[in-house]
Design a protein around this motif. Structure first.
Motif, mmCIF file in Angstrom:
data_model
loop_
_atom_site.group_PDB
_atom_site.id
_atom_site.type_symbol
_atom_site.label_atom_id
_atom_site.label_comp_id
_atom_site.label_asym_id
_atom_site.label_seq_id
_atom_site.Cartn_x
_atom_site.Cartn_y
_atom_site.Cartn_z
ATOM 1 N N VAL A 45 3.869 11.720 1.255
ATOM 2 C CA VAL A 45 3.102 11.084 2.331
ATOM 3 C C VAL A 45 3.051 12.045 3.508
ATOM 4 N N LYS A 46 1.834 12.349 3.963
ATOM 5 C CA LYS A 46 1.642 13.165 5.169
ATOM 6 C C LYS A 46 1.395 12.219 6.333
ATOM 7 N N SER A 47 2.200 12.323 7.394
ATOM 8 C CA SER A 47 2.127 11.367 8.492
ATOM 9 C C SER A 47 2.443 12.034 9.814
ATOM 10 N N ALA A 48 1.833 11.514 10.885
ATOM 11 C CA ALA A 48 2.133 12.019 12.224
ATOM 12 C C ALA A 48 3.575 11.729 12.613
ATOM 13 N N THR A 49 4.202 10.779 11.940
ATOM 14 C CA THR A 49 5.602 10.455 12.217
ATOM 15 C C THR A 49 6.560 11.332 11.413
ATOM 16 N N GLY A 50 5.995 12.236 10.629
ATOM 17 C CA GLY A 50 6.816 13.103 9.791
ATOM 18 C C GLY A 50 6.471 12.910 8.324
ATOM 19 N N ASP A 51 6.375 14.006 7.591
ATOM 20 C CA ASP A 51 6.049 13.917 6.164
ATOM 21 C C ASP A 51 7.283 13.493 5.372
ATOM 22 N N PHE A 52 7.059 12.809 4.247
ATOM 23 C CA PHE A 52 8.183 12.410 3.422
ATOM 24 C C PHE A 52 7.760 12.320 1.964
ATOM 25 N N HIS A 53 8.756 12.191 1.077
ATOM 26 C CA HIS A 53 8.523 12.293 -0.355
ATOM 27 C C HIS A 53 9.573 11.475 -1.088
ATOM 28 N N ILE A 54 9.162 10.861 -2.204
ATOM 29 C CA ILE A 54 10.134 10.170 -3.059
ATOM 30 C C ILE A 54 9.839 10.486 -4.524
ATOM 31 N N THR A 55 10.853 10.311 -5.325
ATOM 32 C CA THR A 55 10.697 10.293 -6.780
ATOM 33 C C THR A 55 11.026 8.878 -7.233
ATOM 34 N N PRO A 56 10.037 8.112 -7.688
ATOM 35 C CA PRO A 56 10.304 6.721 -8.095
ATOM 36 C C PRO A 56 11.177 6.671 -9.344
ATOM 37 N N PHE A 57 11.857 5.541 -9.548
ATOM 38 C CA PHE A 57 12.685 5.448 -10.752
ATOM 39 C C PHE A 57 11.807 5.349 -11.995
ATOM 40 N N ILE A 58 10.538 4.930 -11.806
ATOM 41 C CA ILE A 58 9.556 4.998 -12.875
ATOM 42 C C ILE A 58 8.172 5.008 -12.243
ATOM 43 N N ALA A 59 7.272 5.816 -12.816
ATOM 44 C CA ALA A 59 5.855 5.812 -12.449
ATOM 45 C C ALA A 59 5.077 5.591 -13.738
ATOM 46 N N THR A 60 4.235 4.582 -13.762
ATOM 47 C CA THR A 60 3.585 4.180 -15.003
ATOM 48 C C THR A 60 2.289 3.451 -14.695
ATOM 49 N N ASN A 61 1.493 3.208 -15.713
ATOM 50 C CA ASN A 61 0.322 2.344 -15.567
ATOM 51 C C ASN A 61 0.541 0.995 -16.239
ATOM 52 N N SER A 62 1.780 0.741 -16.674
ATOM 53 C CA SER A 62 2.089 -0.466 -17.438
ATOM 54 C C SER A 62 3.160 -1.313 -16.749
ATOM 55 N N PRO A 63 2.800 -2.477 -16.210
ATOM 56 C CA PRO A 63 3.810 -3.373 -15.633
ATOM 57 C C PRO A 63 4.901 -3.758 -16.627
ATOM 58 N N LYS A 136 -0.575 12.668 -3.350
ATOM 59 C CA LYS A 136 -0.346 12.871 -1.917
ATOM 60 C C LYS A 136 -1.167 11.871 -1.114
ATOM 61 N N LEU A 137 -0.484 11.104 -0.257
ATOM 62 C CA LEU A 137 -1.124 10.134 0.614
ATOM 63 C C LEU A 137 -1.183 10.667 2.035
ATOM 64 N N LYS A 138 -2.226 10.266 2.766
ATOM 65 C CA LYS A 138 -2.323 10.608 4.189
ATOM 66 C C LYS A 138 -2.298 9.325 5.005
ATOM 67 N N HIS A 139 -1.352 9.256 5.922
ATOM 68 C CA HIS A 139 -1.162 8.087 6.793
ATOM 69 C C HIS A 139 -1.931 8.344 8.090
ATOM 70 N N VAL A 140 -2.996 7.538 8.329
ATOM 71 C CA VAL A 140 -3.871 7.816 9.473
ATOM 72 C C VAL A 140 -3.998 6.650 10.450
ATOM 73 N N GLY A 141 -3.611 5.453 10.071
ATOM 74 C CA GLY A 141 -3.779 4.295 10.942
ATOM 75 C C GLY A 141 -2.493 3.514 11.068
#
Length: 310
Positions: A45-63, A136-141
């Motif tokens: 996440v790119k943000s005016a409050t500071g950039d940050f990053h995570i590694t999720p415990f799982i990333a998937t397209n299947s609930p 990558k997400l951009k936080h703008v609002g």
């Protein structure tokens, strides 16, 4: 808490990252190249409050791969809510909360229709975030991130308190009002007013807000939403109109709502869930909404064209 973000491409992804930073187990559900990038490198996440990053415990397209969680953050567009509520069933246990963050006022009811009222938590936030590039997400609002939330029926609950505690530990201002529906409709009044007038005039907020005759339309639009809300048993805060006017004056001169940007780019938008909802709910309640009628039906032909071309 064990948390899943269904639709990790915008505000849902932003709050999911914040909750992961607070030490919660966060699963991200996405699709396509965005999912592939998250699986390879995590979510940035790119943000005016500071950039940050995570590694999720799982990333998937299947609930189903995630299983039952304590909280599902619903991060999809308004038009996808009902289908998304069906898709997240594998993650829903007896006490699972589903946090709606959509623009508009109909998402909580749509989720309740599918999963039951006991699961629905209503969220209201000015945060705006979008996919800049896959992964990558951009936080703008809503640069100073805020979240107002509550159970759909305003009852006190341990899960809402747990969400409050999780966010409060990580630079997100959270409040639990006595009446979450009032806050939901207040944001709705502001969104349809800025979105509708901005899209109709096709100029940034800083341009149209300086014209007194256009500024009067702000008052007219808000009053229509207030009347429709009242007909649906919701009372907006007495200071609500002034809050919206102050918010308009504080917007950057180049501000445009997401709906305005999408319509001006000839993309599908949430028109049906913004000004369209004012018109539709007004008709159902017998409340006249002449300004929102004009805005909605003036923009509807382009919306239909954009959806045919999408």
């Amino acid at each position: 808490m064990r948390i899943a973000v269904f639709g990790a491409g915008g505000i849902g992804g932003y709050f999911g990252v914040r909750l992961a930073q607070a030490g919660n187990d966060v699963a991200l559900i996405a699709r396509g190249s965005h999912l592939q990038a998250i699986q390879a490198n995590g979510l940035f996440v790119k943000s005016a409050t500071g950039d940050f990053h995570i590694t999720p415990f799982i990333a998937t397209n299947s609930p189903a791969e995630v299983g039952v969680v304590d909280l599902v953050i619903l991060g999809v567009k308004a038009w996808d809510v009902r289908e998304a509520a069906e898709q997240i069933r594998p993650m829903i246990g007896p006490d699972t909360g589903v946090l709606t963050l959509q623009n508009g006022v109909e998402a909580p009811t749509e989720v309740a229709d599918v999963l039951g009222h006991d699961h629905v938590i209503v969220g209201v936030s000015p945060v705006r975030c979008f996919i800049e590039t896959p992964g990558k997400l951009k936080h703008v609002g809503g640069i100073n991130p805020q979240l107002t939330l509550g159970e759909i029926d305003n009852r006190a609950s341990a899960r809402v308190d747990s969400i409050h505690a999780a966010f409060a530990s990580n630079q997100v201002s959270v409040q639990i009002p006595d009446d979450i529906q009032s806050w939901l409709w207040l944001k709705f009044a502001g969104a349809v007013t800025l979105g509708g007038i901005g899209t109709l005039t096709r100029v940034p907020t800083g341009v149209w807000r300086e014209i007194p005759e256009v500024r009067k339309l702000v008052q007219d639009s808000i009053h229509e939403v207030v009347a429709v809300a009242a007909a649906n048993g919701v009372t907006l805060p007495p200071e609500g109109v002034d809050v919206i006017h102050r918010g308009i004056d504080m917007m950057p001169a180049n501000h445009m709502t997401s709906m305005q940007e999408e319509i001006m780019a000839c993309k599908p938008s949430e028109l049906e869930y913004w000004n369209g909802a004012v018109v539709r709910l007004g008709k159902e309640a017998g409340v006249a909404t002449p300004l929102n009628d004009l805005i909605y039906y003036s923009l509807l032909p382009q919306e239909k064209l954009a959806r045919r071309q999408a």
